[in-house]
Design a protein around this motif. Structure first.
Motif, short mmCIF file in Angstrom:
data_model
loop_
_atom_site.label_atom_id
_atom_site.label_comp_id
_atom_site.label_asym_id
_atom_site.label_seq_id
_atom_site.Cartn_x
_atom_site.Cartn_y
_atom_site.Cartn_z
N UNK A 106 84.12 66.11 7.70
CA UNK A 106 84.20 66.46 9.29
C UNK A 106 83.50 67.67 9.59
N UNK A 107 82.99 67.35 10.98
CA UNK A 107 82.07 68.38 11.44
C UNK A 107 82.88 68.95 12.50
N UNK A 108 83.32 70.23 12.13
CA UNK A 108 84.22 71.01 13.37
C UNK A 108 83.60 71.17 14.49
N UNK A 109 84.20 70.81 15.64
CA UNK A 109 83.63 70.98 16.97
C UNK A 109 83.53 72.24 17.52
N UNK A 110 84.30 73.01 16.81
CA UNK A 110 84.16 74.47 17.15
C UNK A 110 82.49 75.12 16.96
N UNK A 111 81.94 74.26 15.81
CA UNK A 111 80.60 74.74 15.25
C UNK A 111 79.68 74.44 16.42
N UNK A 112 80.24 73.06 17.37
CA UNK A 112 78.95 72.68 18.19
C UNK A 112 79.07 73.83 19.52
N UNK A 113 80.46 74.21 19.64
CA UNK A 113 80.89 75.00 20.89
C UNK A 113 80.00 76.30 20.82
N UNK A 114 80.07 76.82 19.38
CA UNK A 114 79.47 78.41 19.59
C UNK A 114 77.85 78.25 19.09
N UNK A 115 77.43 77.12 18.73
CA UNK A 115 75.98 77.02 18.66
C UNK A 115 75.15 76.86 20.15
N UNK A 116 76.08 76.49 21.08
CA UNK A 116 75.90 76.64 22.46
C UNK A 116 75.88 78.08 23.05
N UNK A 117 76.47 78.81 22.61
CA UNK A 117 76.76 80.33 23.31
C UNK A 117 75.57 80.71 23.95
N UNK A 118 75.56 80.89 25.22
CA UNK A 118 74.21 80.98 25.83
C UNK A 118 73.29 82.11 25.25
N UNK A 119 73.61 83.41 24.86
CA UNK A 119 72.64 84.37 24.49
C UNK A 119 72.32 84.03 23.05
N UNK A 120 72.81 83.01 22.33
CA UNK A 120 72.29 82.67 21.25
C UNK A 120 71.27 81.29 21.27
N UNK A 121 71.87 80.26 22.00
CA UNK A 121 70.91 79.27 22.29
C UNK A 121 70.02 79.39 22.88
N UNK A 122 69.70 80.28 24.00
CA UNK A 122 68.58 80.41 24.71
C UNK A 122 67.69 81.72 24.27
N UNK A 123 67.87 82.35 23.06
CA UNK A 123 67.32 83.35 22.55
C UNK A 123 65.95 82.87 22.30
N UNK A 124 64.81 83.33 22.41
CA UNK A 124 63.32 83.13 22.21
C UNK A 124 62.97 83.66 20.86
#
Lengths: 506, 437
Positions: A106-124
């Protein structure tokens, strides 16, 4: 396209199927066939600067003509297109996906949510380190957790996937041996190994020598003693191996290698059997990779992305890829000045978004929870073995861990091969197991349930397998033509390879 | 635990069926020396809410709320909403590599469309289903060219992304694949074709260039191809800014195109996961690394797709494979597919035109160092102040300035690489120019 209906009349044993029924499945053309000029699914903001003449700015010869046949669809058509396609896939979210070696948990959906946290997902990746401390903390936390899980001294998160981790690991060994004066020539690989192992050794500039597995499916100690010469750089071993069997002689294997100055590499593809129970670092492994998309629940996504961190003993640390994460007091930085490093294996620092998901998984389970997951994974596999042993041939009788490998020995006498049984399993609502691997088992059925299947789903799978074993005896031809319950019937892979059509053309 | 679906009574019943009384007994056959006889030194599990909070706290100490002029291989483009809608579907997210074609037609069809669109964009005949990223696609392309020509030496332009060149060096070091670099013209920032010609020899199997190059400059692909081909080498063309392909002429003279699709709706995510591609001319199909999807029919005669030409790959060929790659970037490639679909033929061009316009507006305020034609990024030489001093001053205004180039190019230690995309506002560019002036 015609005849998309489910051909139920041919489902001889349809009455036994409890998990699947037919449902409406929509036809859908390719994007290019759906397009018509002028359709749009986008709107750009009004330009707030003057427009520029492309021919003038780039030179007329550098400006392209329109992209011939590129899609032109509306937003509604776009979303329907991909949604309809999606319904043609099987997925973990639908049910058990017992692909051996692949750890389809199972791929927990919380993983998907936190990977999209703005300060992380948009870090250059080139933003200042002072503005990246949160990203670096995530990486440090994960490095430490993986080192503890593996019993190793240092971890690099840079490799993009398992095979990439293998390459990194073998290059580390090569760099160490070179520094000691002789990189050596050969890598030993058991005949039960994943195909990536020999392919990796070749890319790292080594010759491959295969070791035959022993009668119990493990590394043959006598053969190993003979093969380990001063030409051998390392043994690449998967533990538990691809039969799901723990290498009981692993400590001895490490000793034999180390005595001759060779290293022990472990393919960590099967780490889901060991987390919290046994640590490769404790049983003699010098370097290993992990597949975060297997053991640590990050989604496979139809084939990727993955992440393949490499964990090493202290002696290999100086050679790890550049840059290395360093902590000085409260600040984390990257160290680029490492004169013994093998260099970079990937741009930037690794598949950070995958690393975030894996850390979320580790945080969710915690130390005790990870061990419980391992125990349930092994329980499921042993339970399946006990239930199916009366119906399928089990060529290796050693105790299995997270997966179990049967052969089609009994069924092939009736003309039905493992690939046919796999296709018939689809009719019962399951994804097939891994077919025809490992190669040391003739006609292998390699089953890995993972810990995220409950008893009901496992029992349902077992019932389906038993029903198919019966069908092989009563109506082998029916099994050979499966599946029947799918939108697409058996696909002609031979023609695909003989006359390759690899892109759409008008 | 919420990810483990068994009740205690179900677990007990299953243990009993296995003939053991406790889960630990399942591991009794493991040798004592191999076993961990203590709990893992990791904190106990936490709730969903606490996990969200943990990552939100980490994200608070990043560049949230800053305006950025960074490009250099990773670009700030808008991600159409449809992208996450599609990739969040469990059918795409939680499926495996589509080996079982009958129940993977969704992924297979999508990859076939992806391969087609990459061909249309690059002008190549065949594209694979993806590589890890642009940086690893480069050594794979180099190894492929070496196999196809039987010549072991590789020549790469200094204006190819510096980290891509580092990755190439790592792969090449142990394979007897010598790599040499050729320069760029100091005044224009373009390929130094004379240097290329000078360094060519009969042993070179691959010439690797990037367009737009690391300095944002559109290269003379045709001229480079002519030199490479005259000496019996293949031309590999690299791209890092895929949006440029909406407007800039495709590198049709190349034999192999190795690119990075991050610009196509893939969030920067501190360096990955991204998706690379390799696209080639038809005659090199069988030398290609990576997965390929092909069209065929099912037993009812309907169109169907499946993985094909796998005799190139590691799971069949083992040490004789064209590459060791197994996992690729399917879900990330799907993001790119949705992006290309949303923008489509007109949109991709319009998007590229906006990028061109923004960067040229900025170039009107801060003068480019090189005279070469550029797409959406360019190099600026600073007068009087160092890049570090300027960037420090910019950070005070919550602006992340250009990438200081000294770490990659000592001769450009006085310069920064600036990027503007459709996301960059005029007011932000004005604010940047004010500090840089």
């Amino acid at each position: 396209m015609s005849d998309q209906g489910m051909n139920e009349s041919r489902m001889v044993h349809g009455d036994k199927i409890t998990k699947v029924t037919t449902h409406l499945s929509q036809n859908e053309a390719l994007l290019f066939e759906r397009s018509s000029p002028g359709k749009k699914a986008y709107q750009l903001p009004e330009l707030d600067v003057p427009a520029v003449d492309a021919a003038e700015a780039l030179g007329a010869e550098n400006v392209r003509a329109e992209i011939t046949d590129f899609p032109e669809v509306s937003e509604v058509e776009a979303i329907r297109h991909f949604t309809r396609l999606s319904t043609w896939n099987y997925a973990i979210d639908y049910g058990m996906y017992p692909l051996g070696s692949c750890t389809m948990k199972y791929n927990p959906r919380i993983n998907e949510v936190v990977a999209r946290t703005e300060g992380l997902a948009w870090a250059h990746p080139y933003q200042p380190e002072s503005l990246s401390q949160g990203c670096l903390e995530v990486m440090e936390h994960l490095e430490n957790a993986l080192a503890e899980i593996c019993g190793m001294d240092a971890v690099t998160l840079q490799p993009a996937a398992g095979a990439h981790g293998e390459l990194t690991g073998i290059l580390l060994i090569r760099a160490l041996l070179e520094k000691r004066g002789n990189p050596r020539k050969k890598i030993l690989i058991p005949d039960s190994a994943h195909g990536t192992n020999p392919a990796t050794a070749a890319i790292a500039g080594y010759a491959v020598e295969n070791i035959k597995s022993s009668e119990t499916g493990g590394v043959d100690l006598a053969a190993l003693e003979q093969l380990v010469t001063s030409d051998v750089a390392a043994l690449m071993v998967t533990n538990p191996n691809t039969l799901g069997v723990f290498e009981n002689n692993i400590v001895r294997v490490a000793e034999i290698l180390h005595k001759k100055g060779a290293m022990l590499y472990m393919d960590g593809a099967n780490m889901n059997a060991l987390v919290g129970i046994a640590r490769p670092g404790d049983f003699g492994v010098d370097v290993m990779h992990l597949n975060l998309h297997k053991t640590f629940s990050t989604p496979h996504g139809g084939g990727g992305p993955g992440a393949g961190p490499v964990a090493v003993k202290k002696v290999l640390e100086p050679f790890l890829p550049t840059p290395r994460l360093r902590r000085s007091g409260k600040k984390l930085t990257f160290d680029y000045k490492r004169k013994h490093s093998i260099g970079r294996v990937k741009s930037y620092y690794g598949n950070f978004g995958v690393l975030v998901r894996a850390l979320a998984y580790i945080l969710a389970h915690g130390g005790p929870g990870l061990k419980n997951a391992t125990m349930d994974a092994v329980l499921n596999a042993v339970y399946i073995r006990k239930a199916l042993e009366p119906y399928f041939d089990l060529p290796y009788k050693s105790p299995n861990m997270h997966e179990v490998v049967f052969s089609d020995d009994r069924q092939s006498k009736l003309g039905v091969r493992t690939g046919d049984i796999a296709k018939r399993l689809i009719d019962y609502g399951f994804h097939p197991y891994t077919v025809s691997f490992p190669m040391i088992v003739h006609g292998a059925l390699m089953i890995e349930p993972t810990e995220t299947e409950g008893r009901l789903e496992i029992d349902s799978f077992i019932n389906a397998m038993i029903a198919i074993a019966g069908e092989c005896e009563t109506d082998p031809q029916m099994v050979k033509n499966a599946p029947y319950n799918t939108r697409t019937s058996r696909v002609d892979e031979v023609t695909a390879a003989r006359k390759p059509v690899l892109r759409w053309k008008p | 635990m919420r990810y483990l679906p068994k009740s205690e009574s179900e677990r007990s019943a299953m243990l009993e069926a296995c003939g053991v009384s406790s889960p630990e007994e399942l591991f009794a056959h493991l040798p004592e020396a191999a076993r961990l006889n203590r709990p893992l030194n990791l904190a106990p599990g936490i709730s969903e809410y606490e996990i969200v909070e943990y990552f939100r706290d980490r994200a608070a100490s990043t560049a949230l709320g800053y305006t950025s002029f960074l490009g250099a291989g990773v670009y700030n483009h808008f991600r159409p909403v449809l992208v996450d809608t599609v990739v969040s579907r469990g059918e795409f997210l939680t499926s495996y590599t589509p080996y079982q074609a009958e129940i993977a037609q969704g992924t297979l069809t999508q990859i076939f469309e992806f391969q087609t669109m990459i061909c249309q964009l690059t002008g190549m005949d065949v594209a694979n289903a993806s590589m890890y990223d642009g940086s690893t696609a480069v050594p794979e392309a180099a190894m492929m060219a070496v196999r196809a020509t039987g010549k072991g030496r590789v020549l790469i332009s200094k204006s190819v992304h510096p980290e891509y060149r580092e990755v190439l060096a790592t792969y090449a070091k142990y394979q007897g694949m010598p790599v040499a670099e050729f320069g760029y013209v100091a005044e224009s920032g373009e390929l130094d074709l004379e240097d290329l010609e000078r360094q060519m020899d009969g042993l070179t199997g691959a010439v690797i260039i990037q367009t737009p190059n690391f300095f944002g400059i559109v290269e003379q692909v045709k001229a480079a191809a002519e030199i490479a081909h005259r000496h019996g080498a293949l031309l590999v063309v690299v791209f890092t800014e895929a949006v440029s392909l909406g407007l800039v002429a495709p590198p049709v003279e190349a034999d192999i195109v190795a690119g990075e699709l991050q610009s196509f709706a893939i969030s920067p995510s501190y360096g990955g996961p991204y998706a690379g591609i390799i696209a080639v001319k038809e005659k090199y199909i069988r030398q290609m690394p990576g997965r390929l999807v092909g069209q065929t029919t099912d037993s009812r005669g309907n169109r169907a797709f499946c993985l094909t030409l796998s005799t190139r790959e590691q799971h069949i060929r083992r040490e004789k494979a064209t590459s060791n790659i197994c996992t690729n970037q399917a879900l990330v490639a799907l993001m790119a597919t949705v992006f290309m679909t949303v923008y489509g033929k007109q949109g991709l061009r319009e998007l590229a035109e906006q990028n061109l316009a923004k960067a040229h507006y900025l170039a009107g305020k801060v003068k480019p160092r090189f005279s070469g034609k550029f797409f959406n990024e360019f190099v600026v030489k600073l007068e009087g102040k160092t890049p570090e001093e300027i960037n420090k001053a910019l950070l005070k205004k919550k602006i992340i300035g250009g990438l200081p180039l000294g770490r990659f190019y000592p001769e450009l230690a006085d310069s920064v690489l600036l990027c503007a995309t459709e996301m960059t506002r005029r007011t932000e560019m004005d604010a940047l120019a004010e500090v840089m002036a």
